[in-house]
Write a protein that holds these residues in place. Sequence first.
Motif, PDB file in Angstrom:
ATOM      1  N   LYS A 137       0.695  -1.174   0.146  1.00  0.00           N
ATOM      2  CA  LYS A 137       0.028   0.120  -0.102  1.00  0.00           C
ATOM      3  C   LYS A 137       0.788   1.305   0.021  1.00  0.00           C
ATOM      4  CE  LYS A 137      -3.701  -1.961   2.831  1.00  0.00           C
ATOM      5  NZ  LYS A 137      -4.391  -1.954   4.000  1.00  0.00           N
ATOM      6  N   TYR A 138       2.115   1.035   0.439  1.00  0.00           N
ATOM      7  CA  TYR A 138       2.957   2.306   0.679  1.00  0.00           C
ATOM      8  C   TYR A 138       3.916   2.244  -0.286  1.00  0.00           C
ATOM      9  CZ  TYR A 138       0.608   2.591   5.068  1.00  0.00           C
ATOM     10  OH  TYR A 138      -0.554   2.620   5.941  1.00  0.00           O
ATOM     11  N   VAL A 139       4.709   1.501  -0.731  1.00  0.00           N
ATOM     12  CA  VAL A 139       5.870   1.351  -1.757  1.00  0.00           C
ATOM     13  C   VAL A 139       5.321   0.212  -2.787  1.00  0.00           C
ATOM     14  CG1 VAL A 139       7.482   2.137  -0.238  1.00  0.00           C
ATOM     15  CG2 VAL A 139       7.075  -0.264  -0.112  1.00  0.00           C
ATOM     16  N   HIS A 140       5.977   0.510  -3.872  1.00  0.00           N
ATOM     17  CA  HIS A 140       5.770  -0.399  -5.155  1.00  0.00           C
ATOM     18  C   HIS A 140       7.034  -1.469  -4.888  1.00  0.00           C
ATOM     19  CE1 HIS A 140       4.920  -1.846  -9.249  1.00  0.00           C
ATOM     20  NE2 HIS A 140       6.168  -1.664  -9.253  1.00  0.00           N
ATOM     21  N   VAL A 141       6.472  -2.683  -5.062  1.00  0.00           N
ATOM     22  CA  VAL A 141       7.399  -3.870  -4.692  1.00  0.00           C
ATOM     23  C   VAL A 141       7.083  -5.056  -5.920  1.00  0.00           C
ATOM     24  CG1 VAL A 141       7.990  -5.864  -3.337  1.00  0.00           C
ATOM     25  CG2 VAL A 141       7.348  -3.495  -2.125  1.00  0.00           C
ATOM     26  N   GLU A 142       8.394  -5.191  -6.521  1.00  0.00           N
ATOM     27  CA  GLU A 142       8.147  -6.196  -7.571  1.00  0.00           C
ATOM     28  C   GLU A 142       8.304  -7.457  -6.880  1.00  0.00           C
ATOM     29  OE1 GLU A 142       7.515  -5.551 -10.798  1.00  0.00           O
ATOM     30  OE2 GLU A 142       7.663  -3.504 -11.191  1.00  0.00           O
ATOM     31  N   ASP A 143       7.535  -8.679  -7.476  1.00  0.00           N
ATOM     32  CA  ASP A 143       7.765 -10.031  -6.814  1.00  0.00           C
ATOM     33  C   ASP A 143       9.258 -10.355  -7.043  1.00  0.00           C
ATOM     34  OD1 ASP A 143       5.121 -10.238  -6.140  1.00  0.00           O
ATOM     35  OD2 ASP A 143       4.602 -11.453  -7.819  1.00  0.00           O
TER      36      ASP A 143
ATOM     37  N   GLU B  79      15.774   1.433   4.295  1.00  0.00           N
ATOM     38  CA  GLU B  79      17.200   2.099   4.434  1.00  0.00           C
ATOM     39  C   GLU B  79      17.169   2.810   3.125  1.00  0.00           C
ATOM     40  OE1 GLU B  79      21.598   0.510   4.688  1.00  0.00           O
ATOM     41  OE2 GLU B  79      20.291  -0.698   3.477  1.00  0.00           O
ATOM     42  N   ARG B  80      17.233   4.118   3.195  1.00  0.00           N
ATOM     43  CA  ARG B  80      17.049   5.185   2.062  1.00  0.00           C
ATOM     44  C   ARG B  80      18.246   5.568   1.616  1.00  0.00           C
ATOM     45  NH1 ARG B  80      11.567   7.057   1.789  1.00  0.00           N
ATOM     46  NH2 ARG B  80      10.217   6.730   3.594  1.00  0.00           N
ATOM     47  N   GLY B  81      18.249   6.005   0.355  1.00  0.00           N
ATOM     48  CA  GLY B  81      19.578   6.636  -0.002  1.00  0.00           C
ATOM     49  C   GLY B  81      19.662   7.940   0.799  1.00  0.00           C
ATOM     50  N   VAL B  82      20.984   8.444   1.113  1.00  0.00           N
ATOM     51  CA  VAL B  82      20.964   9.739   1.790  1.00  0.00           C
ATOM     52  C   VAL B  82      20.102  11.000   1.402  1.00  0.00           C
ATOM     53  CG1 VAL B  82      22.637  11.463   2.629  1.00  0.00           C
ATOM     54  CG2 VAL B  82      23.065   9.231   3.036  1.00  0.00           C
ATOM     55  N   ARG B  83      20.087  11.034  -0.035  1.00  0.00           N
ATOM     56  CA  ARG B  83      19.356  12.101  -0.448  1.00  0.00           C
ATOM     57  C   ARG B  83      17.995  11.886  -0.769  1.00  0.00           C
ATOM     58  NH1 ARG B  83      24.222  12.266  -3.144  1.00  0.00           N
ATOM     59  NH2 ARG B  83      25.532  13.677  -2.605  1.00  0.00           N
ATOM     60  N   GLN B  84      17.458  10.738  -0.561  1.00  0.00           N
ATOM     61  CA  GLN B  84      16.246  10.257  -0.861  1.00  0.00           C
ATOM     62  C   GLN B  84      15.347  10.467   0.373  1.00  0.00           C
ATOM     63  OE1 GLN B  84      16.319   6.535  -2.666  1.00  0.00           O
ATOM     64  NE2 GLN B  84      17.507   7.242  -4.480  1.00  0.00           N
ATOM     65  N   ARG B  85      14.278  11.267   0.044  1.00  0.00           N
ATOM     66  CA  ARG B  85      13.429  11.515   1.444  1.00  0.00           C
ATOM     67  C   ARG B  85      12.062  11.234   0.878  1.00  0.00           C
ATOM     68  NH1 ARG B  85      15.953  10.424   5.918  1.00  0.00           N
ATOM     69  NH2 ARG B  85      18.103  11.354   5.803  1.00  0.00           N
ATOM     70  N   GLY B  86      11.169  10.772   1.586  1.00  0.00           N
ATOM     71  CA  GLY B  86      10.059  10.328   1.359  1.00  0.00           C
ATOM     72  C   GLY B  86       9.068  10.741   2.337  1.00  0.00           C
ATOM     73  N   PRO B  87       7.720  10.488   2.559  1.00  0.00           N
ATOM     74  CA  PRO B  87       6.967  10.821   3.771  1.00  0.00           C
ATOM     75  C   PRO B  87       7.237   9.468   4.502  1.00  0.00           C
ATOM     76  CG  PRO B  87       5.673   9.940   1.662  1.00  0.00           C
ATOM     77  CD  PRO B  87       6.857  10.326   1.108  1.00  0.00           C
ATOM     78  N   ASP B  88       7.166   9.605   5.801  1.00  0.00           N
ATOM     79  CA  ASP B  88       7.383   8.647   6.931  1.00  0.00           C
ATOM     80  C   ASP B  88       5.995   7.644   6.780  1.00  0.00           C
ATOM     81  OD1 ASP B  88       9.858   9.515   7.140  1.00  0.00           O
ATOM     82  OD2 ASP B  88       9.512  10.091   8.910  1.00  0.00           O
ATOM     83  N   TYR B  89       6.089   6.416   6.437  1.00  0.00           N
ATOM     84  CA  TYR B  89       4.789   5.892   6.300  1.00  0.00           C
ATOM     85  C   TYR B  89       4.994   5.109   7.302  1.00  0.00           C
ATOM     86  CZ  TYR B  89       7.802   2.518   4.003  1.00  0.00           C
ATOM     87  OH  TYR B  89       8.732   1.642   3.582  1.00  0.00           O
ATOM     88  N   LEU B  90       6.117   4.595   8.128  1.00  0.00           N
ATOM     89  CA  LEU B  90       6.237   3.732   9.084  1.00  0.00           C
ATOM     90  C   LEU B  90       5.052   3.692  10.402  1.00  0.00           C
ATOM     91  CD1 LEU B  90      10.011   2.526   9.380  1.00  0.00           C
ATOM     92  CD2 LEU B  90       8.214   1.906   8.042  1.00  0.00           C
ATOM     93  N   PRO B  91       4.985   5.157  10.886  1.00  0.00           N
ATOM     94  CA  PRO B  91       3.677   5.001  11.773  1.00  0.00           C
ATOM     95  C   PRO B  91       2.604   4.548  11.458  1.00  0.00           C
ATOM     96  CG  PRO B  91       4.960   6.995  11.834  1.00  0.00           C
ATOM     97  CD  PRO B  91       5.319   6.196  10.595  1.00  0.00           C
TER      98      PRO B  91
END
Lengths: 87, 87
Positions: A54-60, B30-42
């Motif tokens: 739901k949050y990230v696109h993941v390929e099988d 684990e994101r690349g250092v320059r890649q920021r997206g919304p925090d979806y973990l909560p």
Amino acid sequence: MTGLLDYFRSTPRNSASLAKERLQIIVAHERGVRQRGPDYLPKLQQELLAVVRKYVHVEDTDIRVSMENEDGCEVLELNISLPENNA
Amino acid sequence: MTGLLDYFRSTPRNSASLAKERLQIIVAHERGVRQRGPDYLPKLQQELLAVVRKYVHVEDTDIRVSMENEDGCEVLELNISLPENNA
């Protein structure tokens, strides 16, 4: 199983790993030695993946799964490589 | 973040831990250092718990959650104490 987060923090990250996006999910169910129940982790795995998608696109093809069961501890590990600029 | 499963295996389990039922879920993005997206973990945390509850009975008071975000790595850790003979 304590100190796992410390382990995460202490693991050195090299420049190659900094360029990658990676999602890792570990589920560990530590049972008492005499307590056995149905193994629900295989089913849980499918549902966890559905939630993550739901949050990230993941390929099988970008998912590696391992499942271990020893000494009363079941461990499910999902390693997912994410395409860049995902999320 | 490689070798995490080896860490699980190598962690000694004492007799006290053998008597307990415990479920631990770790999600590390684990994101690349320059890649920021919304925090979806909560949000992910709530949905993961909902999935887990389909399989085992979990009281709100038996859940400890920690969330870390450092060096481009977000880590969500759920520690759940299960009542005996659960599942």
